[in-house]
Design a protein around this motif. Sequence first.
Motif, PDB file in Angstrom:
ATOM      1  N   THR A  42      -2.164   2.340  -2.168  1.00 33.12           N
ATOM      2  CA  THR A  42      -1.218   2.068  -3.253  1.00 33.12           C
ATOM      3  C   THR A  42       0.171   2.560  -2.878  1.00 33.12           C
ATOM      4  O   THR A  42       1.176   1.867  -3.101  1.00 33.12           O
ATOM      5  CB  THR A  42      -1.692   2.731  -4.555  1.00 33.12           C
ATOM      6  OG1 THR A  42      -2.968   2.184  -4.915  1.00 33.12           O
ATOM      7  CG2 THR A  42      -0.700   2.495  -5.688  1.00 33.12           C
ATOM      8  N   LEU A  43       0.266   3.742  -2.282  1.00 33.25           N
ATOM      9  CA  LEU A  43       1.563   4.249  -1.827  1.00 33.25           C
ATOM     10  C   LEU A  43       2.135   3.337  -0.745  1.00 33.25           C
ATOM     11  O   LEU A  43       3.327   2.999  -0.779  1.00 33.25           O
ATOM     12  CB  LEU A  43       1.409   5.674  -1.303  1.00 33.25           C
ATOM     13  CG  LEU A  43       2.672   6.292  -0.694  1.00 33.25           C
ATOM     14  CD1 LEU A  43       3.800   6.370  -1.722  1.00 33.25           C
ATOM     15  CD2 LEU A  43       2.363   7.678  -0.125  1.00 33.25           C
ATOM     16  N   ALA A  44       1.293   2.927   0.205  1.00 32.98           N
ATOM     17  CA  ALA A  44       1.768   2.059   1.284  1.00 32.98           C
ATOM     18  C   ALA A  44       2.328   0.759   0.730  1.00 32.98           C
ATOM     19  O   ALA A  44       3.406   0.302   1.120  1.00 32.98           O
ATOM     20  CB  ALA A  44       0.627   1.776   2.259  1.00 32.98           C
ATOM     21  N   ARG A  45       1.606   0.138  -0.188  1.00 36.61           N
ATOM     22  CA  ARG A  45       2.054  -1.134  -0.764  1.00 36.61           C
ATOM     23  C   ARG A  45       3.336  -0.952  -1.583  1.00 36.61           C
ATOM     24  O   ARG A  45       4.182  -1.848  -1.634  1.00 36.61           O
ATOM     25  CB  ARG A  45       0.955  -1.726  -1.634  1.00 36.61           C
ATOM     26  CG  ARG A  45      -0.258  -2.205  -0.836  1.00 36.61           C
ATOM     27  CD  ARG A  45      -1.359  -2.732  -1.758  1.00 36.61           C
ATOM     28  NE  ARG A  45      -0.903  -3.884  -2.509  1.00 36.61           N
ATOM     29  CZ  ARG A  45      -0.918  -5.137  -2.067  1.00 36.61           C
ATOM     30  NH1 ARG A  45      -1.371  -5.393  -0.861  1.00 36.61           N
ATOM     31  NH2 ARG A  45      -0.500  -6.133  -2.824  1.00 36.61           N
ATOM     32  N   THR A  46       3.478   0.211  -2.195  1.00 36.20           N
ATOM     33  CA  THR A  46       4.674   0.470  -3.005  1.00 36.20           C
ATOM     34  C   THR A  46       5.908   0.648  -2.126  1.00 36.20           C
ATOM     35  O   THR A  46       6.956   0.044  -2.381  1.00 36.20           O
ATOM     36  CB  THR A  46       4.467   1.703  -3.901  1.00 36.20           C
ATOM     37  OG1 THR A  46       3.303   1.500  -4.721  1.00 36.20           O
ATOM     38  CG2 THR A  46       5.670   1.940  -4.794  1.00 36.20           C
ATOM     39  N   VAL A  47       5.805   1.438  -1.066  1.00 30.34           N
ATOM     40  CA  VAL A  47       6.979   1.645  -0.213  1.00 30.34           C
ATOM     41  C   VAL A  47       7.281   0.396   0.612  1.00 30.34           C
ATOM     42  O   VAL A  47       8.425   0.203   1.048  1.00 30.34           O
ATOM     43  CB  VAL A  47       6.827   2.892   0.690  1.00 30.34           C
ATOM     44  CG1 VAL A  47       6.720   4.153  -0.147  1.00 30.34           C
ATOM     45  CG2 VAL A  47       5.656   2.760   1.634  1.00 30.34           C
ATOM     46  N   ALA A  48       6.282  -0.476   0.794  1.00 29.69           N
ATOM     47  CA  ALA A  48       6.527  -1.740   1.504  1.00 29.69           C
ATOM     48  C   ALA A  48       7.140  -2.798   0.600  1.00 29.69           C
ATOM     49  O   ALA A  48       7.493  -3.880   1.069  1.00 29.69           O
ATOM     50  CB  ALA A  48       5.222  -2.265   2.100  1.00 29.69           C
ATOM     51  N   GLY A  49       7.256  -2.507  -0.691  1.00 28.15           N
ATOM     52  CA  GLY A  49       7.838  -3.467  -1.622  1.00 28.15           C
ATOM     53  C   GLY A  49       6.854  -4.494  -2.131  1.00 28.15           C
ATOM     54  O   GLY A  49       7.254  -5.475  -2.772  1.00 28.15           O
ATOM     55  N   LEU A  50       5.544  -4.289  -1.880  1.00 30.47           N
ATOM     56  CA  LEU A  50       4.531  -5.231  -2.341  1.00 30.47           C
ATOM     57  C   LEU A  50       4.023  -4.887  -3.742  1.00 30.47           C
ATOM     58  O   LEU A  50       3.350  -5.706  -4.369  1.00 30.47           O
ATOM     59  CB  LEU A  50       3.344  -5.236  -1.360  1.00 30.47           C
ATOM     60  CG  LEU A  50       3.685  -5.592   0.086  1.00 30.47           C
ATOM     61  CD1 LEU A  50       2.445  -5.466   0.960  1.00 30.47           C
ATOM     62  CD2 LEU A  50       4.270  -6.991   0.173  1.00 30.47           C
ATOM     63  N   LEU A  51       4.325  -3.698  -4.199  1.00 29.94           N
ATOM     64  CA  LEU A  51       3.914  -3.240  -5.524  1.00 29.94           C
ATOM     65  C   LEU A  51       5.106  -2.538  -6.161  1.00 29.94           C
ATOM     66  O   LEU A  51       5.740  -1.681  -5.532  1.00 29.94           O
ATOM     67  CB  LEU A  51       2.727  -2.286  -5.407  1.00 29.94           C
ATOM     68  CG  LEU A  51       2.082  -1.775  -6.694  1.00 29.94           C
ATOM     69  CD1 LEU A  51       1.464  -2.931  -7.477  1.00 29.94           C
ATOM     70  CD2 LEU A  51       1.008  -0.739  -6.371  1.00 29.94           C
ATOM     71  N   THR A  52       5.434  -2.911  -7.383  1.00 31.05           N
ATOM     72  CA  THR A  52       6.590  -2.328  -8.073  1.00 31.05           C
ATOM     73  C   THR A  52       6.181  -1.044  -8.794  1.00 31.05           C
ATOM     74  O   THR A  52       5.206  -1.049  -9.557  1.00 31.05           O
ATOM     75  CB  THR A  52       7.161  -3.321  -9.098  1.00 31.05           C
ATOM     76  OG1 THR A  52       7.545  -4.513  -8.418  1.00 31.05           O
ATOM     77  CG2 THR A  52       8.379  -2.736  -9.807  1.00 31.05           C
TER      78      THR A  52
END
Length: 213
Positions: A42-52
Motif C-alpha cells: 500500500t505504501l509502495a502504490r501510494t508513493v508511486a502515485g497509483l493510490l491517492t
Amino acid sequence: MLIADTVTAGYGARPVIRAVDLQVTPGEIVGITGDSGSGKTTLARTVAGLLTPTEGTVTVDGQPPRRARGAVAMVFQSPRAATNPHFSLAEIIAEPARVRRIPPPDLAALITTVGLTPDLLDRRPHALSDGQLQRVCLARALAQHPRYLILDEATAMLDAATTAAIIRLVMARARDNLGVVLISHDESLLDVACTRVSTMRVGALTARRESPQ
C-alpha cells in the motif's frame, strides 16, 4: 526528493497505512521490510502515485505525482500479473513510452542492460521463465528514465543468481543518481543493498537501522 508526508492510505474506508513518513533522495536505496499484510505494498502504490492518500501528501521533487509522470517507476512482485500475455517483449518494454507519447526506447540496449538478448524481443511472456520476465519488467521500468524506482518484493519469486544480478544492476543505477525503494522480506538482501532500512508494522513505518556502508 521523493517524500511521503504523514500519509494515510487504504482501500475504501479502511486505512492500511497511517501517518507514514518516507523520504528518498536521488542515489539512495531505502529498504523496507515487514510482515505480510503490514502495509508495504500500500505504501509502495501510494508513493508511486497509483493510490491517492486519504491524508497527508506525496511529492516528487516538489511536485504531486500526477504532474511528475514517469518520474517514479514500479516493479511488482509477480511479472506474470504485471504483463500482458498477448504482447511481445518489445511491446511490453515500449508500453510506457507509447502511453506517454514520448520517443520509443532503445529496446536492444535495454534488454541487454538487464541481462537478456535482443533475439527475445519478438517472444511473448509464456516463452520466458519468471526470472527472465521480471528482468523484462525492470527494463520496462528503466525505459521511462525514472528518477525513482520502487521494487515491491520484485525478487521474491526469483532464484539467487537472478536476484543477485538484478540487485547489482539496481545498485549501479543508484550510483548514477537513481533513488530506489527496495521492499523485501529478505533482510540480508536489504543489509547488503540499502543505505538504510525501515520496518513496517501494522501500517506504521519505523526506522530499523542506518547502513554502516
